[in-house]
Design a protein around this motif. Structure first.
Motif, mmCIF file in Angstrom:
data_model
loop_
_atom_site.group_PDB
_atom_site.id
_atom_site.type_symbol
_atom_site.label_atom_id
_atom_site.label_comp_id
_atom_site.label_asym_id
_atom_site.label_seq_id
_atom_site.Cartn_x
_atom_site.Cartn_y
_atom_site.Cartn_z
ATOM 1 N N GLU A 120 -34.188 93.097 41.862
ATOM 2 C CA GLU A 120 -33.600 93.546 43.127
ATOM 3 C C GLU A 120 -33.680 92.444 44.182
ATOM 4 N N MET A 121 -34.834 91.784 44.269
ATOM 5 C CA MET A 121 -34.996 90.699 45.245
ATOM 6 C C MET A 121 -34.055 89.544 44.944
ATOM 7 N N ARG A 122 -33.901 89.230 43.666
ATOM 8 C CA ARG A 122 -32.989 88.147 43.290
ATOM 9 C C ARG A 122 -31.557 88.489 43.698
ATOM 10 N N ALA A 123 -31.169 89.730 43.454
ATOM 11 C CA ALA A 123 -29.818 90.156 43.831
ATOM 12 C C ALA A 123 -29.627 90.050 45.347
ATOM 13 N N LEU A 124 -30.626 90.467 46.114
ATOM 14 C CA LEU A 124 -30.536 90.360 47.574
ATOM 15 C C LEU A 124 -30.456 88.905 48.017
ATOM 16 N N LEU A 125 -31.311 88.061 47.439
ATOM 17 C CA LEU A 125 -31.302 86.642 47.797
ATOM 18 C C LEU A 125 -29.970 85.989 47.444
ATOM 19 N N GLU A 126 -29.431 86.330 46.283
ATOM 20 C CA GLU A 126 -28.142 85.760 45.895
ATOM 21 C C GLU A 126 -27.035 86.220 46.839
ATOM 22 N N ALA A 127 -27.090 87.491 47.259
ATOM 23 C CA ALA A 127 -26.080 87.992 48.197
ATOM 24 C C ALA A 127 -26.191 87.270 49.535
ATOM 25 N N LEU A 128 -27.426 87.084 50.003
ATOM 26 C CA LEU A 128 -27.630 86.361 51.263
ATOM 27 C C LEU A 128 -27.199 84.902 51.130
ATOM 28 N N ALA A 129 -27.534 84.284 50.007
ATOM 29 C CA ALA A 129 -27.154 82.891 49.783
ATOM 30 C C ALA A 129 -25.637 82.752 49.735
ATOM 31 N N VAL A 172 -26.970 78.637 44.892
ATOM 32 C CA VAL A 172 -28.245 79.096 44.342
ATOM 33 C C VAL A 172 -28.660 78.264 43.132
ATOM 34 N N GLU A 173 -27.706 77.938 42.270
ATOM 35 C CA GLU A 173 -28.028 77.163 41.076
ATOM 36 C C GLU A 173 -28.545 75.775 41.431
ATOM 37 N N ARG A 174 -27.952 75.149 42.453
ATOM 38 C CA ARG A 174 -28.398 73.817 42.870
ATOM 39 C C ARG A 174 -29.807 73.894 43.455
ATOM 40 N N VAL A 175 -30.039 74.893 44.285
ATOM 41 C CA VAL A 175 -31.367 75.053 44.895
ATOM 42 C C VAL A 175 -32.413 75.308 43.811
ATOM 43 N N THR A 176 -32.078 76.151 42.850
ATOM 44 C CA THR A 176 -33.001 76.439 41.751
ATOM 45 C C THR A 176 -33.267 75.188 40.917
ATOM 46 N N ALA A 177 -32.226 74.439 40.613
ATOM 47 C CA ALA A 177 -32.386 73.206 39.834
ATOM 48 C C ALA A 177 -33.256 72.210 40.599
ATOM 49 N N ASP A 178 -33.015 72.064 41.897
ATOM 50 C CA ASP A 178 -33.834 71.156 42.710
ATOM 51 C C ASP A 178 -35.298 71.586 42.698
ATOM 52 N N ALA A 179 -35.532 72.894 42.780
ATOM 53 C CA ALA A 179 -36.913 73.397 42.762
ATOM 54 C C ALA A 179 -37.588 73.082 41.429
ATOM 55 N N HIS A 180 -36.855 73.253 40.330
ATOM 56 C CA HIS A 180 -37.418 72.950 39.010
ATOM 57 C C HIS A 180 -37.713 71.457 38.877
ATOM 58 N N ILE A 181 -36.821 70.640 39.370
ATOM 59 C CA ILE A 181 -37.025 69.185 39.316
ATOM 60 C C ILE A 181 -38.259 68.802 40.123
ATOM 61 N N SER A 182 -38.375 69.345 41.328
ATOM 62 C CA SER A 182 -39.535 69.046 42.171
ATOM 63 C C SER A 182 -40.827 69.479 41.501
ATOM 64 N N GLU A 183 -40.815 70.657 40.903
ATOM 65 C CA GLU A 183 -42.014 71.154 40.209
ATOM 66 C C GLU A 183 -42.379 70.258 39.030
ATOM 67 N N ALA A 184 -41.366 69.825 38.283
ATOM 68 C CA ALA A 184 -41.620 68.934 37.143
ATOM 69 C C ALA A 184 -42.192 67.605 37.621
ATOM 70 N N GLU A 185 -41.679 67.105 38.734
ATOM 71 C CA GLU A 185 -42.191 65.844 39.277
ATOM 72 C C GLU A 185 -43.637 65.998 39.740
ATOM 73 N N ARG A 186 -43.943 67.120 40.404
ATOM 74 C CA ARG A 186 -45.328 67.358 40.839
ATOM 75 C C ARG A 186 -46.253 67.490 39.647
ATOM 76 N N SER A 187 -45.782 68.162 38.615
ATOM 77 C CA SER A 187 -46.590 68.343 37.407
ATOM 78 C C SER A 187 -46.862 67.005 36.743
ATOM 79 N N THR A 188 -45.849 66.158 36.677
ATOM 80 C CA THR A 188 -46.002 64.831 36.087
ATOM 81 C C THR A 188 -46.959 63.993 36.922
ATOM 82 N N ALA A 189 -46.831 64.070 38.235
ATOM 83 C CA ALA A 189 -47.708 63.309 39.124
ATOM 84 C C ALA A 189 -49.148 63.796 39.009
ATOM 85 N N ALA A 190 -49.340 65.088 38.820
ATOM 86 C CA ALA A 190 -50.688 65.638 38.687
ATOM 87 C C ALA A 190 -51.329 65.211 37.375
ATOM 88 N N ASP A 191 -50.515 64.986 36.351
ATOM 89 C CA ASP A 191 -51.036 64.557 35.055
ATOM 90 C C ASP A 191 -51.530 63.122 35.092
#
Length: 113
Positions: free
Chosen positions: A54-63, A70-89
């Motif tokens: 339900e929250m995803r549907a609301l967020l997508e409607a607002l976006a 939404v897909e670009r924002v999600t992809a950017d978030a995944h990339i950032s998380e992967a970079e942080r994970s790599t940096a933490a390793d």
């Protein structure tokens, strides 16, 4: 062997049987409790999944209303998380992405001044 020896052995077997019976009842209670906990957890997970959808549907409607990809924002978030994970390793090392990000931040700050 007399009747006394047989009585002792029977008493020992009886005591062992009572112990096994007690343990079996305890185990049965644990299984029942585990089933209840599992069912409660399953119900909770189902509810949370429904709320997340339900929250995803609301967020997508607002976006969509705000013209946000939404897909670009999600992809950017995944990339950032992967970079942080790599940096933490690899502590103490900075990646090219971190260096680029830092230089972009410096440039943005300088342009604001």
């Amino acid at each position: 062997m007399g009747l006394g020896g047989t009585a002792k052995k029977l008493q020992k077997v009886t005591d062992m049987a009572e112990d096994v019976y007690t343990r079996l009842n305890d185990l049965r209670d644990q299984v029942v409790e585990m089933r209840e906990t599992t069912q409660e957890t399953s119900d909770r997970v189902d509810r949370l999944e429904k709320e997340a959808a339900e929250m995803r549907a609301l967020l997508e409607a607002l976006a969509e209303r705000e013209d946000i990809d939404v897909e670009r924002v999600t992809a950017d978030a995944h990339i950032s998380e992967a970079e942080r994970s790599t940096a933490a390793d690899a502590p103490g090392e900075t990646s090219e992405a971190d260096d680029a990000s830092e230089s972009d931040t410096v440039e943005e700050t300088e342009s604001e001044i």
